[in-house]
Design a protein around this motif. Sequence first.
Motif, PDB file in Angstrom:
ATOM      1  N   ILE A   1      44.705  23.303 -11.565  1.00  0.00           N
ATOM      2  CA  ILE A   1      43.855  24.225 -12.330  1.00  0.00           C
ATOM      3  C   ILE A   1      43.355  23.531 -13.590  1.00  0.00           C
ATOM      4  O   ILE A   1      42.172  23.598 -13.928  1.00  0.00           O
ATOM      5  N   ARG A   2      44.266  22.814 -14.266  1.00  0.00           N
ATOM      6  CA  ARG A   2      43.879  22.129 -15.495  1.00  0.00           C
ATOM      7  C   ARG A   2      42.814  21.074 -15.208  1.00  0.00           C
ATOM      8  O   ARG A   2      41.820  20.951 -15.916  1.00  0.00           O
ATOM      9  N   GLN A   3      43.044  20.359 -14.111  1.00  0.00           N
ATOM     10  CA  GLN A   3      42.098  19.316 -13.713  1.00  0.00           C
ATOM     11  C   GLN A   3      40.704  19.908 -13.537  1.00  0.00           C
ATOM     12  O   GLN A   3      39.714  19.351 -13.996  1.00  0.00           O
ATOM     13  N   ARG A   4      40.658  21.078 -12.890  1.00  0.00           N
ATOM     14  CA  ARG A   4      39.365  21.690 -12.613  1.00  0.00           C
ATOM     15  C   ARG A   4      38.731  22.212 -13.901  1.00  0.00           C
ATOM     16  O   ARG A   4      37.537  22.060 -14.116  1.00  0.00           O
ATOM     17  N   ALA A   5      39.579  22.822 -14.767  1.00  0.00           N
ATOM     18  CA  ALA A   5      39.065  23.334 -16.035  1.00  0.00           C
ATOM     19  C   ALA A   5      38.448  22.200 -16.843  1.00  0.00           C
ATOM     20  O   ALA A   5      37.392  22.351 -17.456  1.00  0.00           O
ATOM     21  N   GLN A   6      39.123  21.040 -16.804  1.00  0.00           N
ATOM     22  CA  GLN A   6      38.604  19.895 -17.544  1.00  0.00           C
ATOM     23  C   GLN A   6      37.255  19.454 -16.995  1.00  0.00           C
ATOM     24  O   GLN A   6      36.332  19.137 -17.745  1.00  0.00           O
ATOM     25  N   ALA A   7      37.142  19.459 -15.694  1.00  0.00           N
ATOM     26  CA  ALA A   7      35.878  19.052 -15.066  1.00  0.00           C
ATOM     27  C   ALA A   7      34.758  20.011 -15.465  1.00  0.00           C
ATOM     28  O   ALA A   7      33.641  19.593 -15.796  1.00  0.00           O
ATOM     29  N   VAL A   8      35.081  21.311 -15.451  1.00  0.00           N
ATOM     30  CA  VAL A   8      34.083  22.313 -15.831  1.00  0.00           C
ATOM     31  C   VAL A   8      33.670  22.101 -17.279  1.00  0.00           C
ATOM     32  O   VAL A   8      32.481  22.127 -17.628  1.00  0.00           O
ATOM     33  N   GLU A   9      34.674  21.855 -18.119  1.00  0.00           N
ATOM     34  CA  GLU A   9      34.421  21.640 -19.551  1.00  0.00           C
ATOM     35  C   GLU A   9      33.517  20.424 -19.774  1.00  0.00           C
ATOM     36  O   GLU A   9      32.551  20.475 -20.541  1.00  0.00           O
ATOM     37  N   ARG A  10      33.821  19.357 -19.037  1.00  0.00           N
ATOM     38  CA  ARG A  10      32.999  18.140 -19.156  1.00  0.00           C
ATOM     39  C   ARG A  10      31.567  18.431 -18.765  1.00  0.00           C
ATOM     40  O   ARG A  10      30.621  18.016 -19.452  1.00  0.00           O
ATOM     41  N   ALA A  11      31.414  19.162 -17.656  1.00  0.00           N
ATOM     42  CA  ALA A  11      30.068  19.472 -17.168  1.00  0.00           C
ATOM     43  C   ALA A  11      29.312  20.306 -18.216  1.00  0.00           C
ATOM     44  O   ALA A  11      28.123  20.097 -18.470  1.00  0.00           O
ATOM     45  N   ARG A  12      30.041  21.259 -18.836  1.00  0.00           N
ATOM     46  CA  ARG A  12      29.412  22.129 -19.823  1.00  0.00           C
ATOM     47  C   ARG A  12      28.931  21.299 -21.027  1.00  0.00           C
ATOM     48  O   ARG A  12      27.802  21.430 -21.495  1.00  0.00           O
TER      49      ARG A  12
END
Lengths: 374, 323
Positions: B297-308
């Motif tokens: 979940i953290r990994q995905r949140a980080q990816a979303v954050e990076r994209a944002r």
Amino acid sequence: MKLLRKPALREFLRILIAVSAALLLGFFITLLVSKQPLEAYRAFLLGPLSRFNRFGDWIEESITLTLVGLAVALVFKSKQFSLGAEGQILLGALVSGSIALFVPLPGYLRVPLALVAAMGVGFLWGYLPGYLKAHLNANEIVSTLMLNTIALKLYDYFLIFHIKPPNAGYNASATFTKDGILPSFVPALPFLADLRARFMSQTNITVMLYLTILAVLVAYYLMYRTPFGYELRMIGANIKFARYGGINVKQAIILAFAVSGVFAGLAGAHLAMGIHTKLIQNISLGIGFEGIVVALMARNNPLFVPLSALAYGYLRAGADIMERSSDVSREMVLVIQALIILLVTAEQVLPVIQQRVAARREAQPATSLAEGGH
Amino acid sequence: MWELVLKGIFSALFVASVLRISTPLILPALGGLISELSGATNIALEGIMLVAAFTGVVISAFTQNVWLGVIAGILSGMLVAAFLAYFHLYLGADLILSGIAINIMATGGTIFLLYVLTGDKGSSSTLASKAVPVINIPLIKDIPVVGTILSGHNIFTYLAFILTWFVSIYLYRTPQGVHLRAVGENPEAAASLGLNVRRIRLGALLMSGVLASLGGLNLSMAYLTLFQREMTAGRGFIALAAVFLGGRTPWGTLIAAILFGFFDALSNQLGSLAIPSQWVQMIPYAATVLALVVYSIRQRAQAVERARRFQEKHLAETRALGD
């Protein structure tokens, strides 16, 4: 014959060569360590056919291996490395065994109920890592290995603290009554009475034989004749392409894990209600990993799984007999098993042969064109 | 009853036993970490440990020299790792399947050879094998509680902690370590920058072989002083789980491995009471599944954050251009 088109033939040849090479190596090892290597190897290769009850052992083993092989083939076909069969088998055995022991229904209801429950628990125990993989991209190897151990602890806990009779000396349940055991595969008809008695006294081949044949057909149908099977194969071939092509990848992956669990759960029921007719500790010992060998030799094709299970079950039964009748230990079959996996998976291990076959394949259209007359 | 448990846990002896039980998990886990970060999940840790444990015992028994046994054990583990790497990297075999094959071969092969050498399929008790020395640290060993905890372990336990430190320096402070992680992160990008993916993974697998061997030797030449069939008992798989439970970092892996050791020691402690040890033994495995979920979940949140962040930056830039 559609099945025997050239690539399939080449595959078959490759596997045959891998198995023969592994067996040959096994023979060399036997030569090195044994005082009577020929006797030992003869017991290994011919033992399972030497007596009626040994023949029965072989068939029983092969039934379990077929079911586990189908479970592995289904999920490996989608290139998902679920190693969860072991845990699903254990829980399938636990649930079906508990029903066989404690649910006061007549046999014709109790046995089907136990089988369905075993398949159900296998489904759930596969659904879980499937969900984690599909929605959270959690590594399925680690999650399934963990779930296997959790299943093992659950099995041991219930067996030791709830199922074992209080005065039993070792960790096993009471033997199931007739209503909790899978009936013999020979129907109880008057004119078959002699045959039935003979099989029942010396073997545990049960109606699971028919169910397994059915399972093979169902698995084949699922994989090659349904949209789900198409999606499964698509994901295995190229997951990005599958996603781009509009396949609901998440749902298909979860289903692959869960449906695989159904077959493994059934294998657990066979161990409990067919072979052992009671719950014992370590009932599944490593058979989940042996299912991988079976699926691998069958190239994940359900129709070939029974053949590879019979071949592999034969090796296992032979190894047992070799150990009893010679100075070579049965663990040699594990080495042979490992060699088979390595030789079958290593794509470049038989390059020369492959090249030759490929060359012949290329040459053939030309010749048939030249001989175009007939 | 609970007082008894708590008293048991908060004793120096218990802490020392946790360290002793964790050692054969920490060492292979570090190996698993290195190969995992290079992009090659080494599922054969279990088999490598087993082979090393066996070889160490046999060679030390035949040479009557403990260090020759240790060296032979390490070499045998490296050889197995090289075998795996060769099949995967050079013959195109699937890493997971060949790893499984290695484990099966190690189980079968060690029992087979044990029987050939001793006529016994259970253990090597008839072989007079050697044990590595126990280290009593001067001065520290005389301090009451600390001495019991820190002193008097075998060399592998100290090595486990020292190597964790080494591995973290190697992975984060050396060019080789950065290359190794780059290959694991994105092999295509690393290859386009001229890194030899295959050779780096080979190196990572060999290192994991050495570390797993140390874990195996710890079992047969320190923890026990003989080889037993299947004596690794799934520790290689637990080590792999510790890598993920520890968030794929050296210190996290160390802590995760100690946590597994703690629950193992705890279940031994509870075994004398009426609490079913199965429930306690289940905890670290359930925790690993949970950790896997949290990590993902953290990994995905980080990816979303990076994209944002990328999008915002991009928007800001286009706006700036528009003005």
